[in-house]
Design an enzyme around this catalytic site. Structure first.
Site, mmCIF file in Angstrom:
data_model
loop_
_atom_site.group_PDB
_atom_site.id
_atom_site.type_symbol
_atom_site.label_atom_id
_atom_site.label_comp_id
_atom_site.label_asym_id
_atom_site.label_seq_id
_atom_site.Cartn_x
_atom_site.Cartn_y
_atom_site.Cartn_z
ATOM 1 N N LYS A 122 0.862 -1.186 0.000
ATOM 2 C CA LYS A 122 0.000 0.000 0.000
ATOM 3 C C LYS A 122 0.896 1.234 0.000
ATOM 4 O O LYS A 122 1.698 1.432 0.914
ATOM 5 C CB LYS A 122 -0.892 -0.023 1.237
ATOM 6 N N LYS A 171 -2.253 -1.613 -3.828
ATOM 7 C CA LYS A 171 -3.124 -0.442 -3.775
ATOM 8 C C LYS A 171 -2.298 0.833 -3.841
ATOM 9 O O LYS A 171 -1.317 0.924 -3.121
ATOM 10 C CB LYS A 171 -3.897 -0.509 -2.459
HETATM 11 C C1 PBG Z 1 -7.413 3.061 5.621
HETATM 12 C C2 PBG Z 1 -7.775 3.005 4.190
HETATM 13 C C3 PBG Z 1 -7.643 4.015 3.244
HETATM 14 C C4 PBG Z 1 -8.169 3.500 2.048
HETATM 15 C C5 PBG Z 1 -8.603 2.205 2.305
HETATM 16 N N1 PBG Z 1 -8.334 1.918 3.638
HETATM 17 C C6 PBG Z 1 -7.160 5.421 3.388
HETATM 18 C C7 PBG Z 1 -5.741 5.668 3.654
HETATM 19 O O1 PBG Z 1 -4.919 4.787 3.797
HETATM 20 O O2 PBG Z 1 -5.411 6.847 3.769
HETATM 21 C C8 PBG Z 1 -8.236 4.232 0.747
HETATM 22 C C9 PBG Z 1 -9.220 3.681 -0.245
HETATM 23 C C10 PBG Z 1 -9.537 4.613 -1.365
HETATM 24 O O3 PBG Z 1 -8.881 5.650 -1.578
HETATM 25 O O4 PBG Z 1 -10.496 4.291 -2.106
HETATM 26 N N2 PBG Z 1 -8.481 2.694 6.455
#
Ligand code: PBG
Length: 337
Positions: free
Chosen positions: A207, A260
């Protein structure tokens, strides 16, 4: 007269003509390497307090904050489309320093999980996103040290508590998205210690610290009040490190690895595909959705074709399934074909 390719020995032209297999739609269909299926789709949903609430997210037209009653109806429609599962994000009633709304028994996601299970049973797979950022008053993914840093090890226990409480409320899959070191292992141990050895973990293994999450923070109201997430989410310049993150999560017990965002990181997804045999997921995140929607609403591109092509690209790069805010539209498009 046929223009002979001087490199005939290597290309085979004119005997080989790739266009032959592109002339008729039926032939193109036969030889297509990647296709879209409804059973590869996971739909992200945002649950909020109240009743009869259906509030559109300004930066994500077509995506809503839904109260539990509305969410159950939405889930019924999603299941009717044949979409196999949803992933849930919560907007709690109130936030605190430790993010207790993430793990309390009557937390917003816990209530949502119980209500959907009661209404739909096993018709829909319920994935719980496990993170603290939507529940902490400071908006960070864990507890803060005296210096204002996200403290890794003290956060692990809270994440494990969150996962356990989500599992008890009916989650079918636990999806840690926090990027703390060691969280998959601690969650696995905790679930196992409570007899949930068969509950899978879908790890947000790779991520990135991405600006593509911007609209999500609008949707889930989880933006950090200060600073950023660069001390735990990955640097966008790194690809080899992704393999290390993935390997680490596998060693700790992850069942599925996720990359992601999706489209800007397809090279990373493809390299995980070449390296690991476990199932892979990708998350087409809020910013990817918002870009496509905004351009389409301006009449700048053909939205349905873009949605289709983006999904195809994610699968072609190696995802077994993917999370997308376009899931219901894609399901309808796939069924129409
Ligand atoms: C954290 C989380 C995020 C997303 C999914 N889980 C936000 C982040 O890490 O700042 C982002 C998903 C998206 O942008 O569609 N709970």
């Amino acid at each position: 007269m046929i223009q002979r390719d001087p490199a005939e020995a290597t290309t085979g032209f004119p005997r080989r003509r790739p266009r032959r297999l592109r002339m008729k739609p039926a032939v193109r269909d036969l030889v297509r390497e990647t296709s879209l299926q409804v059973d590869d789709l996971i739909y992200p949903l945002f649950v909020c307090p109240g009743e009869r609430v259906r509030k559109e997210v300004p930066s994500m037209p077509g995506v809503y904050n839904l109260s539990v009653d509305e969410l159950v109806e939405e889930c019924r429609a999603v299941a009717d489309l044949g979409i196999p599962g949803v992933i849930l994000f919560g907007l709690p009633e109130s936030k605190d320093e430790a993010g207790s709304g993430a793990w309390i028994e009557d937390g917003i996601v816990q209530r949502a999980l119980r209500a959907i299970k009661a209404a739909l049973g096993d018709r829909l797979l319920l994935i719980a996103d496990t993170c603290l950022c939507e529940y902490t008053s400071h908006g960070h993914c864990g507890v803060l040290s005296a210096e204002g840093q996200v403290a890794n090890d003290p956060t692990l226990e809270l994440l494990a508590r969150t996962a356990l409480s989500q599992a008890r409320a009916g989650a079918d899959v636990i999806a840690p998205s926090d990027m703390m070191d060691g969280r998959v292992g601690v969650i696995r141990e905790t679930l196992d210690a409570h007899g949930m050895t068969d509950l899978p973990i879908l790890a947000y293994a790779v991520k990135y610290a991405s600006a593509f999450y911007g609209p999500f923070r609008d949707a889930a109201q989880g933006a950090p009040k200060f600073g950023d997430r660069k001390s735990h989410q990955m640097d966008p310049g790194n690809a080899r490190e992704a393999l290390e993150e993935a390997r680490q999560d596998l060693l700790e017990g992850a069942d599925v690895l996720m990359v992601k965002p999706a489209m800007p990181y397809l090279d990373v997804l493809a390299s995980l595909r070449r390296t690991f045999s476990v199932p892979l997921a990708a998350y087409q995140v809020s910013g990817e959705y918002a870009m496509i929607r905004a351009a389409a609403l301006n009449g700048w591109l053909d939205e349905e074709r873009i949605i289709w092509e983006a999904a195809l690209a994610i699968k072609r790069a190696g995802a077994d399934f993917y999370l997308t805010y376009f899931a219901p539209r894609l399901a309808r498009m796939i069924q129409r074909r």
